[in-house]
Design an enzyme around this catalytic site. Structure first.
Site, PDB file in Angstrom:
ATOM      1  CG  ASP A 184      -2.279   0.661   0.926  1.00  0.00           C
ATOM      2  OD1 ASP A 184      -2.252   1.836   0.515  1.00  0.00           O
ATOM      3  OD2 ASP A 184      -3.344   0.035   1.089  1.00  0.00           O
ATOM      4  CG  HIS A 258      -4.358   2.080  -2.122  1.00  0.00           C
ATOM      5  ND1 HIS A 258      -4.477   2.551  -0.835  1.00  0.00           N
ATOM      6  CD2 HIS A 258      -5.609   2.167  -2.652  1.00  0.00           C
ATOM      7  CE1 HIS A 258      -5.734   2.903  -0.585  1.00  0.00           C
ATOM      8  NE2 HIS A 258      -6.443   2.685  -1.685  1.00  0.00           N
ATOM      9  CD  GLU A 339     -10.047   3.886  -1.329  1.00  0.00           C
ATOM     10  OE1 GLU A 339     -10.868   4.552  -0.695  1.00  0.00           O
ATOM     11  OE2 GLU A 339      -9.049   3.368  -0.804  1.00  0.00           O
TER      12      GLU A 339
HETATM   13  C1  ACM Z   1     -10.942  -0.558   0.516  1.00  0.00           C
HETATM   14  O1  ACM Z   1     -11.491  -0.466   1.616  1.00  0.00           O
HETATM   15  N1  ACM Z   1     -10.302   0.481  -0.016  1.00  0.00           N
HETATM   16  C2  ACM Z   1     -10.995  -1.785  -0.257  1.00  0.00           C
END
Ligand code: ACM
Ligand code: ZN
Length: 639
Positions: A184, A258, A339
């Site tokens: 991440d 991420h 995201e």
């Molecule tokens: C998430 O909670 N961004 C998968």
């Protein structure tokens, strides 16, 4: 009937069928344990658990054995049991456990262990316990094949031994998938031999303590000293340990968003070229993801996405996935996909060139191009792709499995209706990082992250238990199961991870294993209370928020404030005060909605059972009750 309850009350998840009868099987040092060759690993696991807590060595052939525990692998398949089911019959003379597979026997053994006293969870021999199993007949098999828990090892790092302890505990409740969120913005936690900088650089960030999403960026010259990673040898050990407990480890490499930690190591994979640092949980990152609604200033974080216009990115991912596929026998690899901030691709000439070259109409399509190309890479390693909801955007890759976390399950419905497998993990019911009770009672590290009142999110045990994995209008066959997700932004250590996990993961376990028709909150809540003694014996931390009062302030006639109080657990009395004193069983008992006494500044409540306080005292200002009543009124009238 009583003996049936006696048996049922000890079990989570609740089996498909339980029949109780009188009497007990006594386990002592004379007890023999017999198992066929195929079930040797299960036999060894059970014998070790028993030895640790009782001191008894259960051997195969015992002279003068009073009782025998026998494990059988069915020579002819028992169609009701499938791959993971078992039949258990306990009489005063023997424990007889049958399954089609060693895995089924493993789950049967978990039930036998739950039927033993909680002292079986001790890591030292307990001398004065009576090791009895109530006589019973059980038929059992799971409702869903995918019964997962996700551990985010990035936002905070958990050691290999902590991951093993996590696996050990989840196996007790018949979970079978450990999803490790390995990469991440805040770290890269898996050794990739071809790209050593991923962990030399990407696994470390500057240390910060306090409130996640509030920290400043690294100071000039500051040493990135917080973090860690798992070597491939560590991960193979985790995989083996999990396999012995019927748990498959699912690795997640979260791309194309991420990706800041990977880009800190290899900035050439980015759109803008950096420079990048591994994020310590900064306020800039919170801005990037739009977490701070009250402060919409643009984030200073550079583009944290992989550049989809760069073929080198796909070469990189190919090499990474080769190594990931070698370490993890899981049939799936999770590619994240959530995201990704697509505006970074809008600003990138190479991404724009890719869109023209591929005739893609927008960045959603570009994301879909990325997912499909990565799916082919993952499939070339003999694996199947799983990704978060967003992989649905712009068109799904063939054979992709969707892990649905938001948008009210719309992604799930869309994917399932297209014939894709779906794992349900909606943030409303399955996000175990949410608070378990009133925010000011919860540990500050967590409650400040979800800083209220617009922000805090609460997922009480009862609401977690109400999770139903199959959305309306979807073919149930497409819903392969569900998962509880433990994101760890606000979980700085393993004791707190346990506290956030238990007992809510028990609710997840029952939802995913037990038949829907048999689920009942009151029964579950009573069984959870019995599990607390086991967690105590195992020295596992857990939340007792189940005993808290729920506040239900409303506007009554003439707009006056009325405060109804509820409890989720049965058999609790609520005592209260308006004068700032601490309520106990000698103070007034709640019998119906309360109206504040004139001049009162706060309401204090506590739950008691049989005259002893069991819940946490909740003190709430009258102004807060007024605010909540107002909100409830607004919600009611806007419906
Ligand atoms: C998430 O909670 N961004 C998968
Ligand atoms: Zn780009």
């Amino acid at each position: 009937m009583k003996s049936q309850l006696e048996t049922q009350e000890r079990l989570i998840p609740l089996p498909v069928q339980v029949r109780g009868s009188r009497g007990f099987f006594r386990l002592d040092k004379q007890t023999a344990l017999k198992a066929p060759e195929q079930a040797e690993a299960v036999r060894a696991y059970f014998a070790a658990r028993v030895k640790r807590a009782t001191g008894f060595t259960l051997a195969d052939a015992k002279t003068g054995a009073q009782g025998v525990i026998r494990l059988h692998v069915n020579p002819r398949r028992d169609a009701r049991l499938g791959e993971e089911g078992y039949r258990l019959r306990v009489t005063s003379r023997q424990v007889d456990l049958r399954a089609n597979t060693a895995g089924g026997l493993f789950y049967g053994v978990q039930s036998v262990l739950q039927l033993l006293p909680s002292a079986i969870e001790s890591d030292k021999p307990v001398r004065d316990a009576e090791w009895r199993v109530p006589c019973t007949e059980i038929l059992d098999y799971p409702r869903f094949a995918w019964r997962g828990l996700m551990l985010d090892v990035v936002r905070h790092f958990f050691s290999k031994d902590e991951v093993l302890a996590f696996v050990d505990q989840m196996a007790r409740y018949k979970f079978n998938i450990l999803h490790l969120h390995l990469t991440d913005d805040q770290g890269w936690r898996i050794e990739i031999k071809r790209y050593p900088r991923l962990t030399d650089v990407g696994a470390w960030r500057v240390p910060r303590t306090g409130d996640w999403c509030s920290y400043g960026p690294p100071e000039p010259g500051e040493k990135p000293s917080y973090g860690g990673f798992y070597t491939q040898a560590d991960l193979r050990e985790i995989v083996r340990y999990a396999e012995a407990r019927c748990v498959t480890v699912l690795p997640e490499i979260d791309v194309p968003g991420h990706s800041l930690a990977a880009l800190a190591a290899y900035p050439e994979l980015s759109c803008g070229g950096g420079p990048f640092y591994v994020d310590p949980g900064s306020i800039e990152m919170a801005r990037l993801y739009g977490v701070i609604k009250s402060d919409p200033r643009p984030s200073k974080i550079p583009a944290n996405v992989l550049c989809v216009g760069n073929d080198g990115v796909f070469e990189f991912l190919d090499h990474v996935m080769t190594e990931v596929a070698e370490v993890f026998p899981s049939p799936y690899i999770h590619m994240g996909g959530d995201e990704a901030i697509r505006r970074f691709w809008t600003e990138c000439p190479r991404c724009q060139a890719r869109m023209r070259e591929q005739n893609l109409k927008d960045e959603k399509d570009l994301q879909s191009y990325f997912v499909k190309r990565l799916a082919r890479i993952i499939e070339s390693k003999g694996k199947r792709l799983v990704g978060w909801d967003e992989i649905v955007d712009g068109g799904l890759a063939p054979n992709a499995t969707v892990m649905s976390w938001h948008r009210g399950g719309r992604g799930a419905v869309e994917a399932a209706n297209l014939g894709h497998d779906v794992v349900m993990t909606p943030s409303t019911h399955c996000y175990l990082d949410n608070l378990q009770g009133e925010w000011w009672l919860e540990p500050a590290c967590t409650s400040r992250f979800f800083r209220g009142p617009d922000h805090w999110r609460v997922l009480r045990l009862k609401d977690c238990y109400e999770f139903e994995p199959v959305p309306d209008g979807v073919d149930p066959a497409r819903i392969v199961g569900g998962q509880g997700n433990l994101w760890t932004e606000a979980i700085p250590d393993f004791r707190h991870a346990q506290y956030m996990l238990w007992p809510r993961a028990m609710a997840m376990a029952e939802t995913l294993w037990s038949p829907r028709a048999g689920k009942e909150w009151a029964s579950f809540a009573a069984r959870v209370e019995r599990q607390f003694a086991r967690l105590d014996a195992a020295q596992v931390k857990y939340s007792r928020a189940l005993y808290d009062v729920r506040l239900r302030p409303r506007r009554g006639k003439q707009g006056r404030l009325h405060v109804a109080l509820e409890t989720d657990a049965d058999g609790l009395d609520i005592h209260y005060t308006w004068d700032g004193t601490n309520p106990d069983p000698f103070y007034p008992k709640y019998r119906g909605p309360l109206v504040p006494v004139p001049g009162a500044r706060e309401l204090r409540v506590v739950t008691c059972r049989n005259g002893d306080p069991v819940g946490r005292e909740i003190a709430v200002p009258v102004t807060e009750l007024e605010n909540r009543a107002e909100k409830a009124e607004t919600a009611r009238t806007s419906q």
